[in-house]
Design an enzyme around this catalytic site. Structure first.
Site, mmCIF file in Angstrom:
data_model
loop_
_atom_site.group_PDB
_atom_site.id
_atom_site.type_symbol
_atom_site.label_atom_id
_atom_site.label_comp_id
_atom_site.label_asym_id
_atom_site.label_seq_id
_atom_site.Cartn_x
_atom_site.Cartn_y
_atom_site.Cartn_z
ATOM 1 N N TRP A 102 3.973 -5.919 -5.032
ATOM 2 C CA TRP A 102 3.560 -5.921 -3.626
ATOM 3 C C TRP A 102 4.680 -6.392 -2.722
ATOM 4 C CZ3 TRP A 102 0.040 -2.655 -2.956
ATOM 5 C CH2 TRP A 102 -1.014 -2.522 -3.847
ATOM 6 N N ASP A 172 1.827 -12.718 2.526
ATOM 7 C CA ASP A 172 0.796 -11.804 2.038
ATOM 8 C C ASP A 172 -0.080 -12.635 1.107
ATOM 9 O OD1 ASP A 172 -0.791 -9.944 0.780
ATOM 10 O OD2 ASP A 172 0.854 -8.662 0.096
ATOM 11 N N LYS A 196 -10.197 -8.566 -2.238
ATOM 12 C CA LYS A 196 -10.035 -9.453 -3.388
ATOM 13 C C LYS A 196 -10.944 -10.679 -3.266
ATOM 14 C CE LYS A 196 -6.460 -6.725 -4.199
ATOM 15 N NZ LYS A 196 -5.142 -6.477 -3.651
HETATM 16 C C1 PLP Z 1 -4.130 -5.609 -3.219
HETATM 17 C C2 PLP Z 1 -2.899 -6.139 -2.609
HETATM 18 C C3 PLP Z 1 -2.205 -5.441 -1.616
HETATM 19 C C4 PLP Z 1 -2.634 -4.070 -1.150
HETATM 20 O O1 PLP Z 1 -3.744 -4.174 -0.384
HETATM 21 P P1 PLP Z 1 -4.408 -2.901 0.343
HETATM 22 O O2 PLP Z 1 -5.480 -3.547 1.134
HETATM 23 O O3 PLP Z 1 -4.901 -1.990 -0.733
HETATM 24 O O4 PLP Z 1 -3.374 -2.270 1.183
HETATM 25 C C5 PLP Z 1 -1.091 -6.024 -1.068
HETATM 26 N N1 PLP Z 1 -0.665 -7.229 -1.461
HETATM 27 C C6 PLP Z 1 -1.309 -7.942 -2.421
HETATM 28 C C7 PLP Z 1 -0.794 -9.276 -2.811
HETATM 29 C C8 PLP Z 1 -2.440 -7.419 -3.019
HETATM 30 O O5 PLP Z 1 -3.074 -8.106 -3.969
#
Ligand code: PLP
Length: 361
Positions: A102, A172, A196
């Protein structure tokens, strides 16, 4: 069919009581005669829902008044572009810590709009650890420093935040928001896709410090401009109404259970159950370096692909689903977000023990 224990990395398990409440209110949101899905987002009923979602999140994360909370769409992936588009008006370069799949995506997206400098990476060892960071590594003139607090795929987490001085820290936090206590004032921006730890897929939470709003590059699309969404209180256009409603229910559920600090204690216990077993198992092995192990995503391996397949299949038949590892790393992964009960992890460990014993015979 009875509910399974769902170890999916995302979309992932939601609290059962939240699903039941949503089901009860599905066709008649109390006193409205309509579903939240059918309601005007400009109605007083809906305004109360989004206001309450924001207030609850502010309370749970102790978000200071000089931060805006935005409910956006596009997932965390849209933030990979939105952050540089909005902050490269301050300076056209940012520093990144590359700790996994990511992070890499955030880096390549930022490169479209300016300079993305990788100050440290753990790619040499398949992202199994978090690199040592020192404040001298960061450019004091950078627009921001970007980290991924929890690496969903590789199963690592920052145990310490980097010291970035006056440069805003952008995180993030998609896979560990609300799972452990963070001091929001240490960040310039926190963003998280909801699927999540918060709600169904479709809403992205962005927590942004006031002084970082209003610097968007001229090419920034209206929908990607923080100022537009901040000025309109996430109502510039139709927000993901249903997802925000479920987020509100999850925030209420979290508060009832003692908030983030209580959740963190439970998450530490849950992760310890699994890691302790993995450390002592002769069949399964955790893949992340001990010191940096995630509390949310636990990747592990068995002696080979055949055993992996056998395990995933037999686990699913026993009611433990979505344990197959990410396609980029293979093996298995158990995601144990807030809504995964302690009992689910304990039962999974029991199942793994039995699998191990059977394999030895
Ligand atoms: C799942 C995830 C993403 C992607 O998220 P989307 O909502 O599908 O764009 C980005 N960063 C992390 C750390 C993630 O776990």
């Amino acid at each position: 069919m009875a509910r399974v224990y769902n170890f999916s990395a995302g979309p992932s398990v939601l609290p059962e009581s939240v699903l039941e409440k949503a089901a009860k209110e599905l066709s008649d949101y109390p006193g409205s005669g309509q579903s939240v899905m059918e309601m005007s987002h400009r109605s007083p009923e809906y305004q109360a829902i989004i206001d309450s979602a924001e207030a609850l999140l502010r309370e749970l994360m102790n978000i200071p008044d000089n931060y805006k909370v935005l409910f956006l769409q596009g997932g965390a992936s849209a933030q990979f572009a939105m952050v540089p588009l909005n902050l490269f008006g301050i300076a056209t370069a940012a520093d990144f810590v590359n700790t996994g799949t990511w992070s890499k995506k955030a880096i390549s997206e930022a490169k479209r709009y300016g300079t993305a400098r990788v100050v440290a990476t753990s790619e040499d060892k398949k992202f199994s650890y978090i690199p040592v960071l020192d404040s001298s590594m960061f450019d004091p003139a950078a627009a921001y420093v970007h980290i991924t607090t929890n690496n969903t795929i590789e199963g690592t987490r920052f145990t310490q935040l980097p010291e970035t001085g006056k440069v805003p820290l952008v995180a993030d936090m998609s896979s560990n928001i609300l799972s452990e206590v963070y001091d929001v004032s240490k960040f310039g921006i926190i963003y998280a896709g909801a699927q999540k730890n918060i709600a169904p897929a479709g809403v992205t939470v962005v927590i942004v410090r006031d002084d970082l709003i209003g610097h968007a590059l001229p090419i920034t699309p209206t929908m990607f401009n923080y100022k537009v969404h901040a000025d309109e209180k996430s109502m510039y256009n139709t927000p993901p109404c249903w997802c925000i409603y479920i987020a509100k229910l999850v925030f209420e559920w979290l508060r009832e259970r003692g908030g983030v600090a209580a959740m963190q204690q439970m998450n530490v216990r849950k992760a310890a159950l699994l890691y302790e077993y993995l450390d002592n198992s002769k069949v399964f092995k955790g893949t992340a370096v001990t010191e940096f192990r995630s509390l949310m995503n636990v990747p592990f391996t068995s002696p080979g692909e055949e055993t992996d397949k056998k395990f995933v299949k037999e686990a699913a038949a026993a009611g433990f689903v979505n344990l197959k590892g990410h396609r980029s790393v293979g093996g298995m992964r158990a995601s144990i977000y807030n809504a995964m009960p302690e009992q689910g992890v304990a039962k999974l460990v029991d199942f793994m023990k039995k699998f191990e014993t059977a394999l030895a015979h």
